[in-house]
Design a protein around this motif. Structure first.
Motif, PDB file in Angstrom:
ATOM      1  N   ASP A 144      38.758  33.869  17.081  1.00 44.69           N
ATOM      2  CA  ASP A 144      39.003  33.781  18.511  1.00 44.69           C
ATOM      3  C   ASP A 144      40.450  34.189  18.760  1.00 44.69           C
ATOM      4  OD1 ASP A 144      39.706  32.900  21.090  1.00 44.69           O
ATOM      5  OD2 ASP A 144      38.240  31.277  21.039  1.00 44.69           O
ATOM      6  N   ALA A 145      40.646  35.446  19.163  1.00 41.15           N
ATOM      7  CA  ALA A 145      41.995  35.998  19.308  1.00 41.15           C
ATOM      8  C   ALA A 145      42.765  35.344  20.453  1.00 41.15           C
ATOM      9  CB  ALA A 145      41.915  37.509  19.524  1.00 41.15           C
ATOM     10  N   MET A 146      42.076  34.917  21.495  1.00 41.48           N
ATOM     11  CA  MET A 146      42.758  34.304  22.636  1.00 41.48           C
ATOM     12  C   MET A 146      43.391  32.973  22.252  1.00 41.48           C
ATOM     13  SD  MET A 146      41.197  33.329  26.382  1.00 41.48           S
ATOM     14  CE  MET A 146      40.765  35.045  26.676  1.00 41.48           C
ATOM     15  N   ARG A 147      42.706  32.227  21.394  1.00 36.98           N
ATOM     16  CA  ARG A 147      43.179  30.894  21.015  1.00 36.98           C
ATOM     17  C   ARG A 147      43.801  30.847  19.624  1.00 36.98           C
ATOM     18  NH1 ARG A 147      38.760  28.431  20.282  1.00 36.98           N
ATOM     19  NH2 ARG A 147      39.707  26.376  20.165  1.00 36.98           N
ATOM     20  N   GLY A 148      43.719  31.941  18.877  1.00 42.70           N
ATOM     21  CA  GLY A 148      44.308  31.970  17.543  1.00 42.70           C
ATOM     22  C   GLY A 148      43.624  31.041  16.566  1.00 42.70           C
ATOM     23  N   ARG A 149      42.286  30.975  16.621  1.00 44.52           N
ATOM     24  CA  ARG A 149      41.510  30.095  15.749  1.00 44.52           C
ATOM     25  C   ARG A 149      40.351  30.859  15.123  1.00 44.52           C
ATOM     26  NH1 ARG A 149      45.369  27.559  16.892  1.00 44.52           N
ATOM     27  NH2 ARG A 149      45.562  25.388  17.585  1.00 44.52           N
ATOM     28  N   THR A 150      40.065  30.559  13.860  1.00 42.89           N
ATOM     29  CA  THR A 150      38.853  31.050  13.222  1.00 42.89           C
ATOM     30  C   THR A 150      37.764  30.010  13.443  1.00 42.89           C
ATOM     31  OG1 THR A 150      40.087  32.288  11.549  1.00 42.89           O
ATOM     32  CG2 THR A 150      37.794  31.750  11.045  1.00 42.89           C
ATOM     33  N   VAL A 151      36.655  30.424  14.023  1.00 42.20           N
ATOM     34  CA  VAL A 151      35.560  29.514  14.394  1.00 42.20           C
ATOM     35  C   VAL A 151      34.432  29.641  13.382  1.00 42.20           C
ATOM     36  CG1 VAL A 151      33.894  28.900  16.196  1.00 42.20           C
ATOM     37  CG2 VAL A 151      36.163  29.800  16.829  1.00 42.20           C
ATOM     38  N   LEU A 152      33.939  28.511  12.883  1.00 40.80           N
ATOM     39  CA  LEU A 152      32.827  28.476  11.933  1.00 40.80           C
ATOM     40  C   LEU A 152      31.705  27.638  12.528  1.00 40.80           C
ATOM     41  CD1 LEU A 152      32.829  27.970   8.142  1.00 40.80           C
ATOM     42  CD2 LEU A 152      31.543  26.356   9.532  1.00 40.80           C
ATOM     43  N   PHE A 153      30.473  28.153  12.421  1.00 40.61           N
ATOM     44  CA  PHE A 153      29.315  27.361  12.844  1.00 40.61           C
ATOM     45  C   PHE A 153      28.242  27.392  11.770  1.00 40.61           C
ATOM     46  CE2 PHE A 153      25.139  26.691  14.638  1.00 40.61           C
ATOM     47  CZ  PHE A 153      25.335  25.528  15.364  1.00 40.61           C
ATOM     48  N   GLY A 154      27.590  26.219  11.596  1.00 39.07           N
ATOM     49  CA  GLY A 154      26.386  26.126  10.785  1.00 39.07           C
ATOM     50  C   GLY A 154      26.585  26.337   9.303  1.00 39.07           C
ATOM     51  N   TRP A 173      33.390  24.128  13.578  1.00 37.77           N
ATOM     52  CA  TRP A 173      34.712  23.852  13.034  1.00 37.77           C
ATOM     53  C   TRP A 173      35.661  24.989  13.394  1.00 37.77           C
ATOM     54  CZ3 TRP A 173      36.058  19.642   9.713  1.00 37.77           C
ATOM     55  CH2 TRP A 173      34.998  18.798   9.379  1.00 37.77           C
ATOM     56  N   GLU A 174      36.967  24.666  13.438  1.00 40.05           N
ATOM     57  CA  GLU A 174      37.983  25.692  13.671  1.00 40.05           C
ATOM     58  C   GLU A 174      39.111  25.569  12.661  1.00 40.05           C
ATOM     59  OE1 GLU A 174      37.419  26.563  18.435  1.00 40.05           O
ATOM     60  OE2 GLU A 174      39.178  25.422  17.771  1.00 40.05           O
ATOM     61  N   TRP A 175      39.587  26.729  12.206  1.00 42.44           N
ATOM     62  CA  TRP A 175      40.686  26.832  11.231  1.00 42.44           C
ATOM     63  C   TRP A 175      41.901  27.414  11.946  1.00 42.44           C
ATOM     64  CZ3 TRP A 175      42.426  25.454   6.606  1.00 42.44           C
ATOM     65  CH2 TRP A 175      43.325  26.261   5.907  1.00 42.44           C
ATOM     66  N   ASP A 176      43.033  26.712  11.907  1.00 46.28           N
ATOM     67  CA  ASP A 176      44.236  27.173  12.596  1.00 46.28           C
ATOM     68  C   ASP A 176      45.252  27.819  11.661  1.00 46.28           C
ATOM     69  OD1 ASP A 176      45.334  25.050  11.206  1.00 46.28           O
ATOM     70  OD2 ASP A 176      45.862  23.884  12.987  1.00 46.28           O
ATOM     71  N   GLY A 177      44.840  28.033  10.417  1.00 50.53           N
ATOM     72  CA  GLY A 177      45.737  28.597   9.417  1.00 50.53           C
ATOM     73  C   GLY A 177      46.266  27.560   8.461  1.00 50.53           C
ATOM     74  N   ALA A 178      46.050  26.290   8.786  1.00 49.44           N
ATOM     75  CA  ALA A 178      46.505  25.209   7.920  1.00 49.44           C
ATOM     76  C   ALA A 178      45.470  24.114   7.759  1.00 49.44           C
ATOM     77  CB  ALA A 178      47.804  24.601   8.466  1.00 49.44           C
ATOM     78  N   MET A 180      27.758  35.972  14.056  1.00 51.75           N
ATOM     79  CA  MET A 180      28.723  35.668  15.119  1.00 51.75           C
ATOM     80  C   MET A 180      29.726  36.803  15.224  1.00 51.75           C
ATOM     81  SD  MET A 180      29.654  31.644  15.523  1.00 51.75           S
ATOM     82  CE  MET A 180      31.004  31.675  14.410  1.00 51.75           C
ATOM     83  N   ALA A 181      30.166  37.058  16.452  1.00 47.85           N
ATOM     84  CA  ALA A 181      31.204  38.055  16.705  1.00 47.85           C
ATOM     85  C   ALA A 181      32.001  37.618  17.925  1.00 47.85           C
ATOM     86  CB  ALA A 181      30.592  39.436  16.924  1.00 47.85           C
ATOM     87  N   TYR A 182      33.242  38.092  18.021  1.00 51.40           N
ATOM     88  CA  TYR A 182      34.116  37.714  19.134  1.00 51.40           C
ATOM     89  C   TYR A 182      34.072  38.767  20.227  1.00 51.40           C
ATOM     90  CZ  TYR A 182      38.317  36.327  21.687  1.00 51.40           C
ATOM     91  OH  TYR A 182      39.188  35.936  22.671  1.00 51.40           O
ATOM     92  N   ASP A 183      33.844  38.338  21.460  1.00 55.13           N
ATOM     93  CA  ASP A 183      33.861  39.195  22.633  1.00 55.13           C
ATOM     94  C   ASP A 183      35.249  39.075  23.261  1.00 55.13           C
ATOM     95  OD1 ASP A 183      33.694  40.255  25.214  1.00 55.13           O
ATOM     96  OD2 ASP A 183      31.614  39.657  25.474  1.00 55.13           O
ATOM     97  N   ALA A 184      36.126  40.060  22.991  1.00 51.92           N
ATOM     98  CA  ALA A 184      37.509  39.987  23.451  1.00 51.92           C
ATOM     99  C   ALA A 184      37.627  40.103  24.964  1.00 51.92           C
ATOM    100  CB  ALA A 184      38.331  41.086  22.777  1.00 51.92           C
ATOM    101  N   ASN A 193      33.324  28.891  23.994  1.00 56.74           N
ATOM    102  CA  ASN A 193      34.547  29.222  24.724  1.00 56.74           C
ATOM    103  C   ASN A 193      35.767  28.443  24.253  1.00 56.74           C
ATOM    104  OD1 ASN A 193      34.194  26.655  25.755  1.00 56.74           O
ATOM    105  ND2 ASN A 193      33.772  27.312  27.857  1.00 56.74           N
ATOM    106  N   GLY A 194      35.622  27.753  23.141  1.00 56.78           N
ATOM    107  CA  GLY A 194      36.714  26.962  22.608  1.00 56.78           C
ATOM    108  C   GLY A 194      36.529  25.475  22.820  1.00 56.78           C
TER     109      GLY A 194
END
Length: 197
Positions: free
Chosen positions: A105-115, A130-135, A153-157, A182-183
């Motif tokens: 998710d480029a807008m929020r700077g998070r990697t999103v994982l589902f399932g 779940w979301e990964w923020d780099g740490a 899954m894919a991100y719609d920028a 949407n976050g």
């Protein structure tokens, strides 16, 4: 595979090799040639893992998967590839999942994982987000789409949402529903139907 936009390359890690089991090599495609970029130290071999490119930090994020030669087979580690080095970033978070899906998710700077799931136990599959923020991995939701694995899954920028489609439910029935994240909330966008095959 995942597209590394910062370096203009497709990155491939691991996979299945038939009777040889799972692989632990790293390859990059520049549009003309596959280059073996496997470093001296890599994530353990696996298939069924998830990858996404973190554009803000310029790294490929890899999570989970499975290795049939080990027990337990499923993996729950998080790695990052910067084009030279694989770094282990964590061993806690979503759990030991195979066949999850991720997008950045480029807008929020998070990697999103589902399932994803653990196919040899009663906890297959998962319906957690779940979301990964780099740490750190943070669980963001446990409600929304039905539990599933092997979905896309894919991100719609343009609209700032992660789009998820399909997958397989615990009975291995194919799913054809569409959802958007949407976050904070999942919203169903397609009418669900299921079929075996």
């Amino acid at each position: 595979m995942v597209w590394d936009a910062g370096r203009g390359l497709v990155v491939l890690f691991g996979g299945n090799a038939g009777a040889r089991g799972q692989l632990d090599d790293t390859w990059e495609w520049d549009g003309n040639t596959w280059l073996n970029r496997t470093p001296a130290s890599s994530p353990p071999r696996r298939a069924g893992h998830s990858m996404a490119y973190d554009a803000r930090r310029g790294v490929v994020v890899l999570f989970g998967g499975y290795d049939q030669a080990n027990s337990p087979q499923e993996l729950g580690d998080t790695w990052e590839w910067d084009g030279v080095t694989w770094r282990l970033r964590g061993t806690s978070g979503p759990g030991r999942w195979a066949w999850s899906s991720m997008c950045y998710d480029a807008m929020r700077g998070r990697t999103v994982l589902f399932g994803g799931g653990v196919p040899h136990t009663t906890v297959w599959p998962s319906g957690d987000t779940w979301e990964w923020d780099g740490a750190t991995w943070t669980q963001r939701a446990s409600t929304g789409p039905a539990a599933r694995a092997r979905h896309a899954m894919a991100y719609d920028a343009a609209r700032g949402v992660c789009v998820m489609f399909g997958g397989e439910d615990p009975a291995w029935a194919r799913m054809t529903d569409t959802w958007e994240w949407n976050g904070s909330t999942w919203t169903q966008r397609g009418r669900p139907s299921r079929r075996r095959g």
